[in-house]
Design an enzyme around this catalytic site. Structure first.
Site, PDB file in Angstrom:
ATOM      1  N   ARG A 107       0.884  -1.179   0.000  1.00 32.57           N
ATOM      2  CA  ARG A 107       0.000   0.000   0.000  1.00 32.57           C
ATOM      3  C   ARG A 107       0.911   1.215   0.000  1.00 32.57           C
ATOM      4  O   ARG A 107       1.739   1.397   0.907  1.00 32.57           O
ATOM      5  CB  ARG A 107      -0.910   0.012   1.221  1.00 32.57           C
ATOM      6  N   HIS A 134      -7.493   1.054  -6.588  1.00 33.09           N
ATOM      7  CA  HIS A 134      -7.692   0.172  -5.435  1.00 33.09           C
ATOM      8  C   HIS A 134      -8.332  -1.130  -5.937  1.00 33.09           C
ATOM      9  O   HIS A 134      -9.517  -1.391  -5.707  1.00 33.09           O
ATOM     10  CB  HIS A 134      -8.589   0.873  -4.411  1.00 33.09           C
ATOM     11  N   GLN A 137     -10.189  -3.632  -3.557  1.00 35.85           N
ATOM     12  CA  GLN A 137     -11.487  -3.118  -3.124  1.00 35.85           C
ATOM     13  C   GLN A 137     -12.558  -3.409  -4.168  1.00 35.85           C
ATOM     14  O   GLN A 137     -13.660  -3.867  -3.838  1.00 35.85           O
ATOM     15  CB  GLN A 137     -11.392  -1.616  -2.872  1.00 35.85           C
ATOM     16  N   ASP A 225     -17.367   7.795  -1.696  1.00 36.67           N
ATOM     17  CA  ASP A 225     -16.161   7.563  -0.888  1.00 36.67           C
ATOM     18  C   ASP A 225     -15.893   8.841  -0.092  1.00 36.67           C
ATOM     19  O   ASP A 225     -16.504   9.893  -0.339  1.00 36.67           O
ATOM     20  CB  ASP A 225     -14.976   7.214  -1.813  1.00 36.67           C
ATOM     21  N   CYS A 263     -16.557   2.059   0.314  1.00 37.42           N
ATOM     22  CA  CYS A 263     -15.444   1.146   0.633  1.00 37.42           C
ATOM     23  C   CYS A 263     -14.973   1.272   2.072  1.00 37.42           C
ATOM     24  O   CYS A 263     -14.245   0.409   2.558  1.00 37.42           O
ATOM     25  CB  CYS A 263     -14.302   1.376  -0.342  1.00 37.42           C
ATOM     26  N   ARG A 291     -13.897  -8.155   1.427  1.00 37.13           N
ATOM     27  CA  ARG A 291     -12.463  -7.938   1.215  1.00 37.13           C
ATOM     28  C   ARG A 291     -11.711  -9.228   1.560  1.00 37.13           C
ATOM     29  O   ARG A 291     -10.771  -9.621   0.871  1.00 37.13           O
ATOM     30  CB  ARG A 291     -11.948  -6.784   2.100  1.00 37.13           C
TER      31      ARG A 291
END
Ligand code: CP
Length: 304
Positions: A107, A134, A137, A225, A263, A291
């Site tokens: 990440r 992402h 996700q 988001d 998310c 996830r």
């Protein structure tokens, strides 16, 4: 970069049937886990290194638990506890980690760092979020949509908010899974032009505007988001994004049985009202759970 390694760097770099295979595997693993309490140990003896340059709750815990459920082990790293934080290069870090572990998840802010890691690693590399995308996700998001609503092909998904890294992964997904994506974003927070150009070339049904109600009209799913992503300065984002809040009025423009996705982490009262976030239409906890299952599918694909 070795072409024989199964890197999971971005979904638009993989064929749609590979992604569908990962999702099928994820669904099978989820059912096996529920029925048996164990999905076997196909990754026994394997180790995942997770390198976080940014904070994480879901990615960190779901990868760790997922790897353990598959029989493997995990090493969690951060730059300030490594020589990486004192100037050792990503390339050398990739070479060294590859001698110890079987797969690396990163990440980071820069997609260029992820690409450099993958170029020099001799084990698969997984994108655990960059400022550009992402992909883990979105795999969980597609899985969640299909669990609730059936095949996502030809569905209408509306994005209301910042045209950020998660929006980019939704654009990629629209091109690969065949749904219509309508993005409503402030003029100065538009989605990645590179992702939009990719979608255009792919013939994907992706449109961008500045009117959230127009985007949401008749949609099967509304997504948003946080207004200030990790690494962004708040600046005037709250003022710019206020008209894009997902509230009951915006949800009422969508189909009566539309779902709401996010998310996480969420900021209740900012990008989404409490009344939508906690409503029966909200599937955010399933998204978070998925996830775990989607990433188990990714790990198995990378390593077997
Ligand atoms: N959605 C997501 O990636 O959550 P974390 O930042 O907690 O990992």
């Amino acid at each position: 970069m070795s072409t024989s390694l199964k890197h999971f760097l971005d979904i638009h770099l993989l064929p749609a049937d590979t992604l569908r295979g990962i999702l099928t595997s994820a669904a099978r693993l989820k059912t096996a886990q529920a029925k048996l309490g164990s999905s076997g140990q196909p990754l026994a003896g394997k180790t995942l290194a997770m390198l976080f340059e940014k904070p994480s709750t879901r990615t960190r815990v779901s990868f760790q638990v997922g790897m353990q459920q598959l029989g493997g082990q995990v090493v969690v790293l951060s730059p300030d506890s490594m020589q990486l934080g004192r100037g050792e290069t990503i390339a050398d870090t990739a070479r060294v980690l590859s001698r110890y572990v079987d797969v690396i998840m990163l990440r980071t802010s820069g997609a260029d760092k992820l690409e450099e890691l993958a170029r020099h690693a001799t084990v698969p590399v997984i994108n655990g979020l960059t400022d550009e995308s992402h992909p883990c996700q979105i795999m969980a998001d597609i899985m969640t949509y299909e669990e609730r609503k059936g095949p996502i092909k030809d569905a209408v998904v509306a994005w209301s908010g910042d045209g950020n890294n998660v929006a980019t992964s939704w654009i990629h997904a629209a091109g690969l899974f065949g749904f219509e994506l309508r993005l409503a974003c402030p003029a100065s927070l538009q989605p990645s032009s590179k992702a939009l150009a990719w979608a255009r070339d792919k013939g994907a049904r992706v449109s961008v505007g500045t009117d959230p109600v127009a985007a949401a009209r008749g949609a099967d799913c509304i997504v948003t988001d946080t207004w200030v992503s990790m690494g962004d300065a708040a600046g005037s984002r709250h003022e710019m994004l206020a008209p894009f809040q997902v509230n009951e009025s915006l949800m009422s423009a969508a189909k009566r049985d539309a779902i709401f996705m996010h998310c996480l982490p969420a900021h209740r009262g900012e990008e989404v009202t409490e009344s939508v976030f906690d409503s029966p239409q909200s599937v955010v906890w399933d998204e978070a759970e998925n996830r775990l299952h989607a990433q188990k599918g990714v790990l198995l694909w990378c390593l077997t």
